[in-house]
Motif scaffolding. Sequence first.
Motif: not given
Length: 420
Positions: A31, A199, A202-203, A278, A280-281, A332-333, A417, A419-420
């Motif tokens: 990550q 990791s 948590t992203g 790693g 996620r957003a 990704l969000r 982050l 709950h992807p």
Amino acid sequence: MNIPALLFAAILAFATVLPASGPAQAAPVWQAIWTTPLQSVPDLANPPGLYAKPEVAGRTVRQILYPDLDGREARLHLSNRYGSQPLVVERATLARSDGAGGLTAGKIAAVTFGGRAGLTLPPGAEADSDPIALPVVRDRALAVSLTLGPRQTMQAWHRIANRVNFISIPGDHAATASAADFRGRTTHYAWITQLSVPSTGTGSLVAIGDSITDGLRSTFGARHSWPEDLARRAAAEGLPPLAVLNAGISGNRLLSDSPCYGERLIGRFDHDAAMLPGVRAVILLIGINDIDFAATPPRRDLDCDAPHTQVAANDLIDGYKRVIEDAHRRGLRIFGGTLTPAALPPAREALRESVNQWIRHGGGFDGVVDFDAALRDPRHPARLLPAYNSGDGIHPSDAGYAAMAKAVPLTRLRDILSHP
């Protein structure tokens, strides 16, 4: 017995004398907890002072990183992405830093690449180090020391590091704890683009954009960009530790490359944001330079604002849609940041307002961070609130960057982050 049978018998005999191995250990999932994007150095015989390359051949360059998360070990990523000549690193170390060119008492960890102390990267190539046996502590400075080859030049950098990094007298000083031999100073990062740890579950979040994400005109060396303020805010409010990765480049544009300000964001997005380990957003804040540089006068020799391309709202919106599609393709969000006040003349201000209306209400982004609302003067909405103005009418002060960090919806971000 034929040849295949002989080979099989030899393999079987060899296998019978091998010691029994224990259960295989899964490779760590990494990550990113610190990153910086690179941009080409203008290749000029006599560049202006701001773009003069520091002398690094046969010297050790010591760069200071502040990790956002803890880790039991670390990994570095080195890049020659924009180089036209090989990058030659003869030796590298990672150690705790005093922030002023020296190393604190403790271990100086050797950094290896495929088991070797040195690394040669061809033009365009990148590489991860082997895992480095040095625990990383959130917010505690680390020093990465790279001893470079005798003909090495700096061909790419992150020009606005907003801190001092250090260059030694000639020789290998990667394991030298004292700052005395590091007499050169530079305000750039170079070659190192990521620090990662195993990791945490948590992203990470990437903030990508231009100088307002890069933290330009915040207090030098004080770590007051809005991404850094956001990481501190998350910790203060009791959220799980959050790595906020800063992929801003001062002067960067959404749609146009620049000889000084880097590859256009739609071209660099995957490399500098979406593909970081790693992640996620993403929070995207870009476009004010596309609007403004169209009107800047051309300059001789080095015209950093070229091309002076006229853009319409739909041009920027189409660019945002491309970035959104890239983010969603990577799972990704992506949050859209509204363009902040810049005291623009009426026609360019109308364009900024039109773009912001789409960011807020166009439905393309997964969420919106209304930086414009956080920073504008209610009596003069085209301008920054005076307390948030660093003095140039465009870039926030430290207080303004803190207000930007407060505008990020942390609860929504935490849910994404976790709950992807």
